[in-house]
Design a protein around this motif. Sequence first.
Motif, mmCIF file in Angstrom:
data_model
loop_
_atom_site.group_PDB
_atom_site.id
_atom_site.type_symbol
_atom_site.label_atom_id
_atom_site.label_comp_id
_atom_site.label_asym_id
_atom_site.label_seq_id
_atom_site.Cartn_x
_atom_site.Cartn_y
_atom_site.Cartn_z
ATOM 1 N N VAL A 49 0.771 -1.241 0.049
ATOM 2 C CA VAL A 49 -0.215 0.093 0.097
ATOM 3 C C VAL A 49 1.012 1.070 0.096
ATOM 4 C CG1 VAL A 49 -2.035 -1.142 1.317
ATOM 5 C CG2 VAL A 49 0.242 -0.065 2.557
ATOM 6 N N PRO A 50 0.298 2.264 -0.656
ATOM 7 C CA PRO A 50 1.148 3.756 -0.261
ATOM 8 C C PRO A 50 1.325 3.913 1.160
ATOM 9 C CG PRO A 50 -0.718 3.838 -1.787
ATOM 10 C CD PRO A 50 -1.005 2.452 -1.195
ATOM 11 N N HIS B 189 14.666 3.541 4.186
ATOM 12 C CA HIS B 189 14.208 2.394 4.610
ATOM 13 C C HIS B 189 14.025 2.007 5.868
ATOM 14 C CE1 HIS B 189 12.624 1.630 0.653
ATOM 15 N NE2 HIS B 189 13.764 1.452 0.013
ATOM 16 N N ARG B 190 15.306 2.416 6.680
ATOM 17 C CA ARG B 190 15.695 1.907 7.963
ATOM 18 C C ARG B 190 14.393 2.639 8.777
ATOM 19 N NH1 ARG B 190 19.364 4.874 10.928
ATOM 20 N NH2 ARG B 190 20.543 5.442 8.834
ATOM 21 N N ASN B 191 14.062 3.899 8.257
ATOM 22 C CA ASN B 191 13.079 4.689 9.055
ATOM 23 C C ASN B 191 11.637 4.513 8.677
ATOM 24 O OD1 ASN B 191 14.290 6.542 11.017
ATOM 25 N ND2 ASN B 191 15.763 6.840 9.174
ATOM 26 N N LEU B 192 11.368 3.414 7.710
ATOM 27 C CA LEU B 192 10.080 3.060 7.173
ATOM 28 C C LEU B 192 9.584 4.271 6.645
ATOM 29 C CD1 LEU B 192 8.370 0.833 9.873
ATOM 30 C CD2 LEU B 192 9.458 0.070 7.721
ATOM 31 N N TRP B 193 10.451 5.057 5.567
ATOM 32 C CA TRP B 193 10.231 6.188 5.129
ATOM 33 C C TRP B 193 9.876 6.121 3.351
ATOM 34 C CZ3 TRP B 193 14.267 10.006 7.095
ATOM 35 C CH2 TRP B 193 13.964 10.527 8.520
ATOM 36 N N GLY B 194 10.047 4.900 3.050
ATOM 37 C CA GLY B 194 9.812 4.664 1.697
ATOM 38 C C GLY B 194 8.363 4.694 1.520
ATOM 39 N N SER B 195 8.077 4.960 -0.143
ATOM 40 C CA SER B 195 6.844 5.341 -0.409
ATOM 41 C C SER B 195 5.753 4.439 -0.495
ATOM 42 C CB SER B 195 6.861 6.032 -1.815
ATOM 43 O OG SER B 195 7.004 5.068 -2.895
ATOM 44 N N ARG B 196 6.132 2.857 -0.272
ATOM 45 C CA ARG B 196 5.055 2.024 -0.039
ATOM 46 C C ARG B 196 5.566 1.017 1.087
ATOM 47 N NH1 ARG B 196 4.615 4.550 -4.149
ATOM 48 N NH2 ARG B 196 3.608 4.130 -6.129
ATOM 49 N N LEU B 197 4.344 0.675 1.767
ATOM 50 C CA LEU B 197 4.610 -0.471 2.760
ATOM 51 C C LEU B 197 4.323 -1.725 2.328
ATOM 52 C CD1 LEU B 197 2.766 1.419 5.564
ATOM 53 C CD2 LEU B 197 5.045 0.526 5.696
ATOM 54 N N LEU B 198 5.159 -2.524 2.290
ATOM 55 C CA LEU B 198 4.992 -3.918 1.881
ATOM 56 C C LEU B 198 5.117 -4.988 3.301
ATOM 57 C CD1 LEU B 198 4.936 -5.936 -0.346
ATOM 58 C CD2 LEU B 198 7.506 -6.327 -0.035
ATOM 59 N N MET C 78 7.321 -6.412 7.765
ATOM 60 C CA MET C 78 6.671 -5.157 7.299
ATOM 61 C C MET C 78 7.804 -4.356 7.032
ATOM 62 S SD MET C 78 4.288 -2.229 8.885
ATOM 63 C CE MET C 78 2.896 -3.223 9.057
ATOM 64 N N GLU C 79 7.811 -3.761 6.014
ATOM 65 C CA GLU C 79 9.143 -2.869 5.601
ATOM 66 C C GLU C 79 8.591 -1.979 4.387
ATOM 67 O OE1 GLU C 79 11.884 -4.897 2.949
ATOM 68 O OE2 GLU C 79 10.320 -6.435 2.231
ATOM 69 N N THR C 80 9.339 -1.013 4.165
ATOM 70 C CA THR C 80 9.003 -0.250 2.994
ATOM 71 C C THR C 80 9.936 -0.384 1.860
ATOM 72 O OG1 THR C 80 10.665 1.665 3.566
ATOM 73 C CG2 THR C 80 8.371 1.913 4.586
ATOM 74 N N VAL C 81 9.361 0.084 0.574
ATOM 75 C CA VAL C 81 9.895 -0.238 -0.668
ATOM 76 C C VAL C 81 9.892 0.996 -1.408
ATOM 77 C CG1 VAL C 81 10.028 -2.612 -0.686
ATOM 78 C CG2 VAL C 81 7.923 -1.256 -1.679
ATOM 79 N N ILE C 82 10.558 1.191 -2.247
ATOM 80 C CA ILE C 82 10.403 2.424 -3.273
ATOM 81 C C ILE C 82 10.720 3.744 -2.583
ATOM 82 C CG2 ILE C 82 9.261 3.812 -5.176
ATOM 83 C CD1 ILE C 82 7.668 0.712 -5.769
ATOM 84 N N THR C 83 11.738 4.483 -2.789
ATOM 85 C CA THR C 83 12.220 5.484 -2.135
ATOM 86 C C THR C 83 11.515 6.779 -2.534
ATOM 87 O OG1 THR C 83 14.030 6.172 -3.660
ATOM 88 C CG2 THR C 83 14.685 4.941 -1.663
ATOM 89 N N GLU C 84 11.357 7.247 -3.759
ATOM 90 C CA GLU C 84 10.956 8.307 -4.393
ATOM 91 C C GLU C 84 11.996 9.496 -4.105
ATOM 92 O OE1 GLU C 84 7.086 9.563 -5.526
ATOM 93 O OE2 GLU C 84 6.096 7.913 -4.741
#
Length: 346
Positions: free
Chosen positions: A242-243, A325-334, A288-294
């Motif tokens: 999700v975003p 990604h370490r801060n879960l700041w990526g643009s999508r949550l996986l 739970m992690e983030t992907v795609i930095t933008e």
Amino acid sequence: MDAKPASWLADPQERLSRKNAFDASLVMGTANFNRNTGRQKSLHPPFSQYIDPATGLIRGDLLRARNCPVCDSPPGQGLFVKDGFRHVRCPRCDLIYVSLILREDLMTKYWREELAWTRVLLSGPQMDMDQAKYDYGLDLASAYLEGRRVLDIGTGTGGFVRQAGLRGWETMAMELNVESVENLRNEGIKVIVKPLELADMASGSFDLVSMWEVMEHLAEPRTVLSEARRLLSDDGALLAMVPNSASLVTRLLHEKSHTFGGHSHLNHFNPRSLSAILEGQRFEILEMETVITELGTINNHLAFEDPYLGEAPQFFPFLSPELIHRNLWGSRLLVLARPQRGKASG
Ligand SMILES: [Zn+2]
């Protein structure tokens, strides 16, 4: 097609490099990606002709009200209006959501007929990025699962089921868009053309239920999660992307972020509200992690350029994919989650 050894999961560097391989900002540059996928052209808000000039909002007779779709609290603090849709933040669970959404008949018609985004998904650069992204998701799921039966909800143009099929998974697609369904069937992909809650499938039919950028579109995401849980085998899992409303890019751009489009993106989860809805439906979160930095979008914005079409050099070297990604700041949550164990199941 065997399960990969899970070593890459535990190796932060290897994991990061696999994520970077489907991060368009890093691979081909933000402006280049946005132009070559036709994203910019697809962004015209399709319901803007229904905005009441007196209020700046979509006409009331086209809308229905809802409380927070995670925790049922009444709509909280208004954040902004975009394209005639009011976005609010839930005071209890932190979800950002559209409180007055389109009537169900209008939404169904829109999804059946929508084509602009389908064109974006079928563009070459998008399909290249998506293939690497779906491989990543399949490897993540394979590290936890034995079985190989997947139900993909909101299949769209079919990238995920195609990739899963190539890797030996038994796939079932679920899609409402008329053109996408026809294309999937022509390709020999099995597809159910019904909303999940009407599909009437046997409990425990699948080892994996996937929803790639689907939960943000759902008026009632809890209903869908509950049904997904019922369809999972005892050892099954849910994979969802999700975003991320807590991403750095969204924190900076607010309503200028393309993620906000109230006719279609109804729910904006962050790690907290995504955990809350999953745990509320008795899922246990495995990953739970983030992907795609933008990162390109962020750098353009910080350089006073158009975030999506600017060509700013990366002038903030401390803004790295690792930091994002370490801060879960990526643009999508996986997220990968499985039904909670050790409790009576329905
Ligand atoms: Zn809430």
